[in-house]
Design an enzyme around this catalytic site. Structure first.
Site, PDB file in Angstrom:
ATOM      1  CG  ASP A   1      -2.031   1.002   0.918  1.00  0.00           C
ATOM      2  OD1 ASP A   1      -2.185   1.903   0.030  1.00  0.00           O
ATOM      3  OD2 ASP A   1      -3.120   0.757   1.638  1.00  0.00           O
TER       4      ASP A   1
HETATM    5  C1  BGC Z   1      -5.000   3.580   0.062  1.00  0.00           C
HETATM    6  C2  BGC Z   1      -4.812   2.569  -1.128  1.00  0.00           C
HETATM    7  C3  BGC Z   1      -4.897   3.059  -2.586  1.00  0.00           C
HETATM    8  C4  BGC Z   1      -3.486   3.815  -2.281  1.00  0.00           C
HETATM    9  C5  BGC Z   1      -3.358   4.667  -3.599  1.00  0.00           C
HETATM   10  C6  BGC Z   1      -3.488   4.202  -0.009  1.00  0.00           C
HETATM   11  O1  BGC Z   1      -3.744   5.245   0.830  1.00  0.00           O
HETATM   12  O2  BGC Z   1      -4.908   2.762   1.173  1.00  0.00           O
HETATM   13  O3  BGC Z   1      -6.157   1.942  -1.207  1.00  0.00           O
HETATM   14  O4  BGC Z   1      -4.824   2.238  -3.460  1.00  0.00           O
HETATM   15  O5  BGC Z   1      -3.395   4.999  -1.343  1.00  0.00           O
HETATM   16  O6  BGC Z   1      -3.886   5.744  -4.010  1.00  0.00           O
END
Ligand code: BGC
Length: 737
Positions: A226
């Site tokens: 993530d």
């Molecule tokens: C989120 C993810 C997301 C990523 C990119 C993170 O803060 O938890 O679900 O895909 O950001 O935007």
């Protein structure tokens, strides 16, 4: 040093590749192109090359499908597939190689701020629908990235918190949806979560990312972190992570880990190899963007997500009735949640405009309240004063953007007080009152009997306004079902005492008793049960037939008839109840959803669905032996329209799985008495005792049963430690008895 085909690429360049190039792209190397990644789960949020470095600015217009909370409520795998295909088409058209979704964490608490991005409180519903999304996306040559692996069930402290959770709860609740998707739909990528699990960061968890995911489940795709989840890049790679996102510029840390020997070069090469594989898999996107077609799919999905919770016949609205529509949500729809999944929609129609289009009678509007949440009595007064001019008041209530989002959890399940006050004042006018809700996480509905009809409109994506108007007017017959229980009060929710934890730890004290598994086992009152949802027609469950389809496997065929006068869809649900056992070390939920099927029936039509049950559907996780276990006994297959509306029941007998756990050195006399190897010895021992000892009082016998046999070695009974060790060894499978 290595014979890897990647070794001609300098070590430093390889170490740089396993962290992205920009917020949304991966690095390039000879023979390896950069991949473009984009959120997200319910629409493409692509900033293109002009994106800002944090990736939060406006994205290119794309179709906004219902967020997972809506899609989950459709209980329609075929529809999820179509949404996946449309997402894949959108991605291909926008030059996106990898979609960062679907999200399939379990809704542990209704307070979860990101519940709108997740499908259900139940792993089966989550797994089945997410698998179809993945299949749909990947059919277009675009990669899906199921997330957030794993146990990311809250937003509070999400980047540090450690979830203290039992192995059984992991296996039965928090992992099966991922397992199902990996085994059935073969996603090309997966995103690891921010949080820790039992003290270890998910992004650095060797058991999770390697032993389980690749070893047990056979995942052959790429694991990315993530955004910002990697704490120690060397440890993450060594654990099985392949790509850190976004780039952190810590190549030196990777090189240091290689130098120190904590990160094998083979692990680095495996990660780079998986980037190549992902690039190959997405090299020839087959999707073709057709915005009108995608918008039509978004409407189909929104229609099926709408869940009619209660109706005294006020709905559908009489065609020429005079409506007073109240509530800012009718004019300014809330159709998606806040955070990384926010899509810039291609178009949005409000429910108010759609009602004005579709309804034959007059449609008047009053805002009633603001979305800022500040009290404005004049708005409420205006709405109440006009109620008398209408035949029906349609009141749109819900949670505004500032009430729920990625990044924080809610602290209450209540709607804002000004909305509830307005509801009571409108109800006091005596006009029939229809309430329509817009919310990503469930809300308490203590006022539900005040409404003549209650429509749960979730977050429905850009076509939600139109879909709601269709349901209200009867152009569409609602067929959504609750993929999560609506509790009576927050205090009733299974995780109430421990959510969201403190001091960096959240204890999953309710264990496997999540959602209806808790409410139904402990017979707790709920506002609306899991699986519930009404229709404008009625269905009779006429017959269920069960036939064996293998060892511990059955096929169930259910015949359903549409007994009303409109076409409508029913969701037939199959729950399995375990054999009754005395309270003991292993308790099981009263029943668990193991299958479902949605069927569309014309008025008077009879149709049949088949649902298959396999060995795993009978099993529980035996944590001591680290395996799935099927106990012998009579299981009940329950067929119904919700977890609390079981219409037909069938008994099936299982011989169990025939596996017996070996005894341990600390096994008790009672355990010896039950084990096939030692049971005859215990019987013989007992038979050898003097008659007066054989007739021991039951309480003394119970005490003896609970005594580890090893303890007897010190009691001068002639039982030696060596004898115990010898017998225990003989209970290990494969040992010659
Ligand atoms: C989120 C993810 C997301 C990523 C990119 C993170 O803060 O938890 O679900 O895909 O950001 O935007």
């Amino acid at each position: 040093m290595t014979t890897s085909p990647l070794s001609p690429v300098p070590l430093e360049s390889r170490a740089a590749l396993v962290s992205g190039a920009t917020t949304w792209t991966t690095g390039e190397a000879p023979g390896l192109r950069a991949l473009h990644l984009a959120d997200g789960p319910h629409g493409i949020r692509s900033q293109g090359a002009e994106g800002d470095s944090l990736g939060i600015g406006n994205s290119r217009p794309a179709v906004c499908f219902p967020p997972a909370v809506g899609l989950g409520a459709t209980w329609n795998p075929a529809l999820a597939r179509r949404v996946g295909e449309a997402l894949g088409d959108e991605a291909a058209g926008l030059g996106v190689d990898v979609i960062l979704g679907p999200g399939l964490n379990i809704k542990r608490s209704p307070l979860g701020g990101r519940n709108f991005e997740y499908l259900s409180e139940d792993p089966h519903v989550s797994g089945v629908l997410a698998a179809e999304l993945v299949r749909g996306i990947q059919s277009r040559g675009v990669a899906a990235t199921p997330k957030h692996f794993a146990v990311n069930n809250q937003e509070t402290d999400r980047m540090r918190v450690s979830a203290t959770v039992s192995e059984r709860a992991l296996r039965e609740i928090y992992l099966p949806a991922f397992e199902y998707v990996v085994r059935q739909a073969h996603p090309w990528a997966l995103m690891s979560a921010y949080n820790r699990i039992n003290g270890v960061f998910a992004s650095e968890h060797p058991w999770l990312l390697t032993d389980l995911l690749r070893g047990e489940w056979g995942f052959d795709g790429l694991v990315m972190s993530d955004w910002g989840a990697v704490d120690d890049p060397g440890a993450a790679l060594a654990a099985g992570l392949d790509l850190e996102m976004p780039p952190s510029g810590r190549t030196d840390r990777v090189l240091a880990a290689l130098g120190a020997g904590t990160l094998p070069e083979a692990a680095l090469d495996a990660a780079v190899g998986r980037l190549h594989t992902l690039a190959d898999r997405t090299a020839a996107p087959r999707g073709r963007r057709d915005v009108a077609e995608a918008e039509a799919v978004a409407l189909l999905a929104a229609r099926e997500a709408i869940t009619l919770l209660h109706n005294d016949g006020t709905l559908p609205l009489a065609p020429t009735s005079r409506l007073l529509v109240v509530g800012e949500f009718a004019r300014t729809p809330r159709f998606q949640g806040g955070g990384s999944s926010r899509v810039n929609p291609t178009r949005v129609m409000s429910a108010l405009d759609a009602l004005r289009d579709l309804h034959d009678g007059a449609v008047e509007f009053e805002a009633g309240f603001t979305l800022r949440g500040d009290a404005d009595d004049s708005l409420a007064d205006a709405a109440v004063s006009r109620a008398g001019e209408s035949d029906v008041v349609v009141l749109f209530l819900g949670l505004a953007d500032n009430a729920e989002s990625e990044g924080f959890d809610r602290t209450t399940l209540a709607l804002p007080s000004e909305q509830i006050d307005l509801l009571h004042r409108l109800s006091g006018t005596g006009r029939p009152l229809v309430v329509v809700l817009s919310n990503g996480g469930v809300v308490e509905v203590p006022w539900r009997d005040t409404a003549n009809a209650l429509v749960e409109g979730w977050l429905l994506g850009q076509a939600g306004g139109r879909a709601l108007a269709e349901v209200l007017t009867g152009a569409t017959n609602p067929s959504g079902r609750l993929a999560e229980t609506i509790p009576v009060r927050l205090e009733d929710t299974p995780s109430f005492a421990t959510f969201p934890g403190r001091d960096g730890e959240v204890i999953y004290g309710e264990d496997i008793y999540v959602g209806y598994r808790s409410y139904d086992t402990f017979a707790r009152e709920v506002a609306y049960p899991f699986g519930h949802g009404l229709s404008y027609t009625t269905f009779a469950y006429e017959e269920a037939a069960v036939s064996s389809s293998g060892e511990n496997a059955w096929r169930v065929r259910v015949t359903v008839r549409n007994t009303g006068d409109r076409a409508g869809s029913e969701v037939v649900q199959l729950y399995v109840a375990p054999p009754a056992t005395a309270p003991g070390p292993v308790t099981r939920p009263a029943h668990e959803l193991r299958g479902f099927a949605k069927i569309l029936l014309a008025p008077g039509e009879t149709g049949a669905v088949t649902i298959d049950i396999g060995p795993r559907d009978l099993a529980f996780w035996n944590a001591r032996a680290s395996r799935w276990q099927i106990d012998p006994g009579t299981y009940v297959l329950e067929v119904g329209a919700s977890s609390r509306d079981i219409r037909l029941r069938m008994d099936v007998r299982s011989p169990g799985d025939g596996q017996v756990d070996p005894l341990r050195l600390d096994s008790t006399l009672g355990e010896w008495a039950q084990h096939p190897v030692t049971a005859p010895m215990v019987r013989a021992m007992r038979d050898g005792l003097p008659a007066e000892l054989q007739d021991t009082a039951p309480e003394l016998a119970a005490m003896a049963q609970a005594t580890p046999v090893m303890k007897l070695t010190t009691w001068g009974l002639g039982v030696t430690e060596e004898m115990v060790r010898d017998v225990v060894a003989r209970t290990i499978p494969g040992s010659s008895e």
